[in-house]
Design a protein around this motif. Sequence first.
Motif, mmCIF file in Angstrom:
data_model
loop_
_atom_site.group_PDB
_atom_site.id
_atom_site.type_symbol
_atom_site.label_atom_id
_atom_site.label_comp_id
_atom_site.label_asym_id
_atom_site.label_seq_id
_atom_site.Cartn_x
_atom_site.Cartn_y
_atom_site.Cartn_z
ATOM 1 N N MET A 381 0.823 -1.212 0.000
ATOM 2 C CA MET A 381 0.000 0.000 0.000
ATOM 3 C C MET A 381 0.857 1.261 0.000
ATOM 4 S SD MET A 381 -3.318 -0.808 2.366
ATOM 5 C CE MET A 381 -4.698 -1.750 1.694
ATOM 6 N N GLY A 382 1.993 1.227 0.671
ATOM 7 C CA GLY A 382 2.899 2.359 0.648
ATOM 8 C C GLY A 382 3.391 2.648 -0.758
ATOM 9 N N LYS A 383 3.689 1.594 -1.480
ATOM 10 C CA LYS A 383 4.126 1.741 -2.880
ATOM 11 C C LYS A 383 3.015 2.348 -3.735
ATOM 12 C CE LYS A 383 6.133 -0.968 -6.664
ATOM 13 N NZ LYS A 383 6.599 -2.322 -7.087
ATOM 14 N N GLU A 384 1.780 1.912 -3.499
ATOM 15 C CA GLU A 384 0.642 2.452 -4.254
ATOM 16 C C GLU A 384 0.389 3.921 -3.918
ATOM 17 O OE1 GLU A 384 -1.297 0.954 -6.746
ATOM 18 O OE2 GLU A 384 0.499 -0.298 -6.636
ATOM 19 N N SER A 385 0.583 4.283 -2.657
ATOM 20 C CA SER A 385 0.424 5.688 -2.264
ATOM 21 C C SER A 385 1.359 6.575 -3.069
ATOM 22 C CB SER A 385 0.702 5.855 -0.767
ATOM 23 O OG SER A 385 -0.391 5.439 0.018
ATOM 24 N N TYR A 386 2.601 6.162 -3.157
ATOM 25 C CA TYR A 386 3.587 6.949 -3.896
ATOM 26 C C TYR A 386 3.220 7.030 -5.376
ATOM 27 C CZ TYR A 386 8.178 8.725 -5.278
ATOM 28 O OH TYR A 386 9.196 9.493 -5.790
#
Length: 410
Positions: A381-386
């Motif tokens: 999810m952190g990767k998707e946020s970025y």
Amino acid sequence: MWIVYLKCQGEWLYRGTKGIFWVSRIGKKGYIMRILYIAPRYHTNQIAIIDGWIRHGDTVGFLSHYEGCIEDYSSIKPIVVGYSRAFLFIERFYLRINRKKENAIDFRLKYGFPPLIKLNKLIKQFSPDMLITRERSIYSIFVTLLCKLHKYPVILYNQSPLWGEVVKEDLSHKIIRSLTPSYRITPVFCYGKKVEQKRKDDKAFYLPFLMEPHLAPSKKSYFGDGYIHVLAIGKYQERKNHFMLIEVIEELGKRYPVRLVIAGEVSNEFHKRYYNEIKQYILSRHLDTIVELKVNLSRNEIFNLYKQSDLYVLASTAEPASVSHLEAMSFSLPVILGEDNGTANYVEEGVNGFIFRDNDKEDLKIKIENLLFDREQILRMGKESYRLVCEKYQFVSYYTKILEILERMD
């Protein structure tokens, strides 16, 4: 890219000098666009917009009604226009009568009026190709009248949703609308997930907040010291639901290695009282080893907290349009926030975070535990946020929409 500081009867604007494609308000080459913002104060949610204009090679200015307690002037230094002496006289009596009300100071946001001669001089000196004024207020009425007098295009910026309820048609609202700009931009798409049975004004446009990508997932370190670090940012106010979040972390802390940092502004007696209540609660529950409070941090200090965190949570209710979760996304953090938030749609449910039911402690607990239980999901999810920040919240989309509005106004 380098920036030249311009001085125009005071310190108030910058010009980017590496703009190859310069445009006028009708999109022609060879002309530097001059953009002037007027708002109650210079908010951090405007930094990426100002930086975008500067990098594009345009000239940008900012006039504020007053100066906030915590502001970042690394991109631009506004001129504080202030209020007329007559209004300040009225405000003193109003605040004295309503001194026990936390939001009494907001009286100036609706009813404050400017020192007209000073405001007129500053607007004429800047001579904008476009002026953007904040909110439908007495102040904005004067700004709009001056723009009409000098034939400057003016756009209203507020945080009323693009898709909203039925417009109020009583006489007072009609008068206010007729005296303020008819074209409007907003960072709020709608409240809730559906636009059915809602209406949209043809002259209203959705321009979401912008955000620089700050820390790519490939460069970010997660789970320092083996803990999952949760971050919450916001003024120390009751509607931020700090107690509810602390209670959730207290319960989950019995099963998971989790730590919580709350960072917020304390700028008046009401904030201070609420902050002390939270501090006392933490001490009385012996939670000082897992919950830490921070106060009045600089932007760089906030950025360091994002870097050290693994998950961002905004538990507040009645949130008009928060930008902090978008900031967290730019640091590759998954985010969880309540549905009563004008910018909740910046979170894609199950992709880069979760949205919990308003004021629902159990639902908030379930959403947080979903991530505490599965660290791999935090990374995904952190990767998707970025990715979302890079794809959807950059200046090019804001700029394109502004040009579209100006062409329609012409």
